[in-house]
Design an enzyme around this catalytic site. Structure first.
Site, mmCIF file in Angstrom:
data_model
loop_
_atom_site.group_PDB
_atom_site.id
_atom_site.type_symbol
_atom_site.label_atom_id
_atom_site.label_comp_id
_atom_site.label_asym_id
_atom_site.label_seq_id
_atom_site.Cartn_x
_atom_site.Cartn_y
_atom_site.Cartn_z
ATOM 1 N N TYR A 26 41.156 42.672 42.814
ATOM 2 C CA TYR A 26 41.631 41.426 42.190
ATOM 3 C C TYR A 26 42.862 41.606 41.304
ATOM 4 C CZ TYR A 26 38.118 42.188 38.311
ATOM 5 O OH TYR A 26 37.360 42.652 37.285
ATOM 6 N N GLU A 27 43.436 40.509 40.883
ATOM 7 C CA GLU A 27 44.736 40.512 40.183
ATOM 8 C C GLU A 27 45.830 41.182 41.008
ATOM 9 O OE1 GLU A 27 45.678 38.847 37.640
ATOM 10 O OE2 GLU A 27 43.698 38.124 37.068
ATOM 11 N N GLY A 28 45.802 40.963 42.298
ATOM 12 C CA GLY A 28 46.754 41.638 43.192
ATOM 13 C C GLY A 28 46.165 42.952 43.650
#
Lengths: 579, 579
Positions: B437-439
């Site tokens: 997550y978050e890229g």
């Protein structure tokens, strides 16, 4: 989650790495001629993917459940096991005298590879049974063999291995279960077994008519430690001399572990003799139980190494399918802004190629090891000793790489990989047990740098690395890795302290395994132009290239870790590790 | 599973790597003087370990449950969140104009490190709120700030980020949620929001009085792709101008994901405007929503990188405690056959030292990054650009290493590690989301080799590596790694095709991160003789030695993978990856 048996790649490995043709040239394995091999590999692939794979996710969700002493398996398992037995898959490598087909271990390995790729938790049932069968075959009396082997070989009965106790994990010498000789009465000559065992895989279930537990225990006045351990056969139901089942023995599953993965496989706490009436028979000589266990452990370790291949194959297939299907973002730098399937993005390809290369490298090493074991059975002592080197390599590196590939499989799925429904997460959970059981990977590596490096004063290991260096001409990276491994092996054997050897054992084991796997992949390439495998050639060339260009140099980067020694590990005392 | 806050090591990193004294010399961060810093780090450590850690395992077991539109959190969470708010921990770095303490990001980072080590799933609630607060602080109107920020800063209300839609994961340009201007009536000037968002962390819950959703959506006639996305503030309950809560907005959680880990954190599918009455306000300019999101993403990425530290710390502590307690086998080669605690065995020590070295290396990199962010806030543009390089390093390498350490934590526990009750398995499950997550880490690495390498024509990256090479005198391995990274960076920027860069991006990112972490660990050593930290000196020296002697050379072994290029990845067409 679709799954297609890797039949062609398995056949390639069975030919190129196990040299099945060479095995079939012997009288003992003459039945392993090409048509038979193909029929088995294709047949078990179809059976496993058709009947066992559909139960993998539902089995994970339902899990095994203990209900008043009885273990209930997930829906469909009983029928799927019955079909497995009926179709004769359990008997592939079993002794012909007791209904087995007497085929090479290599092919039994393939049966388990397919079953485990389909459903790892389920496959532990036959895997453990095979271990028990082997122990009896090699150490049981003729009467015991006649009584127990036919049903174990067919799979109508299953078997277990009971080693661990709460205070005795890897250190079997510390175990305390007892066996007391019975002097008179109906069971005279047998033993009264008492004690608790933990981590007993498929220790209780209803899929087979009977369960034959092999239990390590101590006789009265047995020497302390590992020299005082004997092996006992303890059936769930007593067996009359005519083979009919009698009363329930005094043993039971008292609880199941709540585990990270392999939920469908009941991991039992077994209690023997709670009411003083657990009867067992001695297998082999008194106080020689550990040796009997070690007999079957070698093959079990190879089959656990195979679980790396299994989880790798399944994870790779799932990730490839997702990456071909999932459309997201245009190709970077392309003028065309149309989103593409993510398999077109370079880093996704890197992950998929890595998954494929590791999986096929593991498989090449797996079947090479199995082939050496079969050569050992045929009396080739050099092959047998080489197999002894290879066992810790496939077990340790195979299972570590299996976890890595399963983790990459999650990554390729992105956010969906973290959702259980996708199935990638289960592989990551299931794969994680393999570096632990059948001897942790640390124990495998210790075995490599102590006993195995010492074989023939180091000549067995050095010879293996020499073969690689000689055979890998042109592939400088691989030659260099093999040469480095040879040198580290020599340093370990001749100069390093035992602590220094153990401190570098795991990275050294990885390096050695990668060297052998890279070599065996090259051997696949040399076989592949053969008409049977020509269809694989392009993909295989790319995979081998990736392995040699990226995975081999990474392994070479472990050199410093393998040779750093133990001193720096003991600068801190135990208390300084804590906050 | 005991857990002791790593207070001393955190303070060391805050001093040596973030240079908190330098920050406190500024007017803006003058409050961050030594007593205050110590009070915060000690206070949050005690709070987190005392109140949040005991809810970690029970929260995992109970999970978040959706009950008729309402999400029920595990027992104890509501009270523990209330205490967190009451004690002011949420407001550490919030703007002073709205009730925050205005302290450096470095200290907010420390608050989240402690909360997440105690209970990662729970810590996502404040982590996401901080992101929403930052977005409003930087892009909201004065009226919006006055209305929403005070309660967001205090934590009485929480915030979410709504980016992902089923068809738009990493490619935000593909999203379809809509926002229609409202011309008249009570909500004139606002927007009617409609659409579905997935993977919304803590998207619905009852722990805060209100939830402020920040939602990316498209205005009518907005340009296609990422240039047509605007940011909207969509409250769960409408807020009157005097701050009182009004009616429920037309938005709801329609389902929760069944995830591998972070079970206590509700991952929501959110539906906006099912009944046509979901009202939102525009934040910032039309069609500039993505940029507003990116504002908060940098800090969120650092905080996700911190989750590697968190899982690493918790896993290491658990493994150390187990290894000191568990007695098994005598020391190999010792005449004394008495079994010892397994921490005395060389390979167990190797694993523990590796866990410790990776965790402390991540922490050094984490606080160095946070410190550079704070310098950027003070107007130091060089520091700000350096932070831009560091963000993908801590996010990608930190989270990968977090998974590795959690996995090693299982291994140290042996069979017990696979049993959920032990707690090691939860860390392995929870840690696995952070690389996604978050890229995803692939996206972090792509950011590094495209945008970040290009900063000032490569001078920012080269300057970082030059600093390391200059500063690491005497440590040849580290100097060589930094020099290699510099050269690869130059090759990537000047010669390599975009595909070649992307093909090597992840290994290159790892190499660069290890170089910076090794350097920052050396900086800790130089600080440590200071009276405040002298107690850490022996342990730190050993840890740094391990990092430099083993982890740095392994990273150097990634060179071939970083520079192998893309060609070999595209030899196969997509279909050839399948069986």
């Amino acid at each position: 989650m679709n799954y297609t048996p890797a039949t062609a790649d398995q056949l390639l490995a069975i030919h190129a790495n196990a040299d099945i043709a060479g095995l079939a040239a012997s009288e003992r394995f003459a039945a392993a001629e090409p048509d038979m091999v193909e029929a088995i590999v294709e047949g078990i692939g179809q059976f496993a993917s058709g009947e066992w794979a559909p139960l993998n996710r539902s089995g994970d969700e339902a899990g095994a459940i203990l209900d008043n002493g009885t273990v209930r398996s997930p829906e469909g398992f009983a029928e799927a096991y019955r079909h497995y037995v009926e179709q004769g898959w359990n008997a592939i490598a079993g002794p012909t005298a007791f209904g087995g087909q007497g085929l090479p271990f290599t092919l039994a390995c393939n049966v388990l590879e397919n079953l485990g790729t389909a459903n790892m938790a389920f496959s532990l049932l036959p895997m453990l049974s095979v271990g028990a069968t082997e122990a009896l075959e090699h150490h049981g009396s003729e009467a015991q063999k006649a009584k127990y082997l036919p049903k174990l070989v067919s799979g109508e009965w299953s078997g277990t291995m009971n080693l661990t106790e709460p205070q005795a994990g890897s250190d079997l010498g510390a175990l305390r279960a007892t066996a007391t000789p019975i002097e008179e009465g109906e069971h005279a000559g047998k033993y009264r077994i008492a004690g608790q065992k933990i981590f007993i895989t498929w220790g209780e279930h209803e899929l087979a008519e009977n369960i034959i537990h092999l239990v390590l225990a101590r006789l009265p006045d047995a020497p302390e430690g590992s020299r005082g351990i004997s092996l006992f056969l303890v059936p769930k139901y007593h067996v009359a001399d005519d083979g009919t089942l009698g009363a329930r023995n005094d043993l039971r599953c008292v609880s199941l572990e709540h585990k990270l993965g392999i939920h469908a496989s009941p991991t039992c706490v077994m209690s023997y003799g709670d009411e003083g009436g657990c009867i067992g028979e001695l297998v082999g000589a008194e106080n020689r139980g550990l040796m009997a266990m070690f007999t079957m452990m070698n093959n079990a370790r190879i089959n656990v190494g195979s679980q790396g291949v299994q989880m790798g194959e399944r994870a790779t297939q799932a990730a490839v399918a997702y990456a071909r299907d999932r459309v997201q973002s245009a190709r970077a730098g392309s003028g065309d802004k149309t989103p593409v399937a993510i398999i077109e993005h370079p880093d996704v390809r890197r992950m998929l190629m890595r998954m494929k290369a590791l999986t096929e490298g593991m498989r090449a090493l797996l079947y090479h090891t199995a082939g050496q074991v079969d050569r050992g059975t045929l009396g080739d002592e050099a092959a047998q000793r080489r197999a002894e080197i290879l066992v810790p390599l496939i077990k340790a590196w195979g299972t570590d790489a299996g976890v890595e590939v399963a983790s990459l499989g999650i990554q390729v799925h992105g956010g969906m990989g973290f959702i259980e429904e996708t199935g990638a997460a289960q592989l990551y959970r299931d794969a994680r047990i393999a570096p632990i059981y059948e001897g942790t990977n640390g124990i495998q590596a210790a075995d490599l740098v102590t006993r195995k490096l010492g074989l023939e004063n180091g000549a067995v290991f050095a010879g293996l690395m020499d073969d690689i260096a000689r055979d890998a001409g042109g592939e400088d990276g691989l030659v260099q890795l093999a040469t480095t491994c040879r040198a580290i092996g020599e340093w370990m054997r001749d100069e390093a302290s035992l602590d220094d050897r153990l401190a570098g054992s795991v990275p050294f084991c990885t390096m050695s395994a990668v060297a052998v796997a890279g070599w065996q992949l090259m051997r696949q390439l040399r076989t592949i132009d053969d008409g049977d495998f020509a269809g694989l050639a392009d993909a295989k060339k790319a995979t081998v290239r990736f392995f040699l260009d990226r995975i081999v140099p990474e392994a070479a980067g472990l050199r410093a870790s393998a040779t750093a020694g133990a001193e720096s590990l003991y600068v801190l005392d135990s208390a300084q590790f804590a906050r």
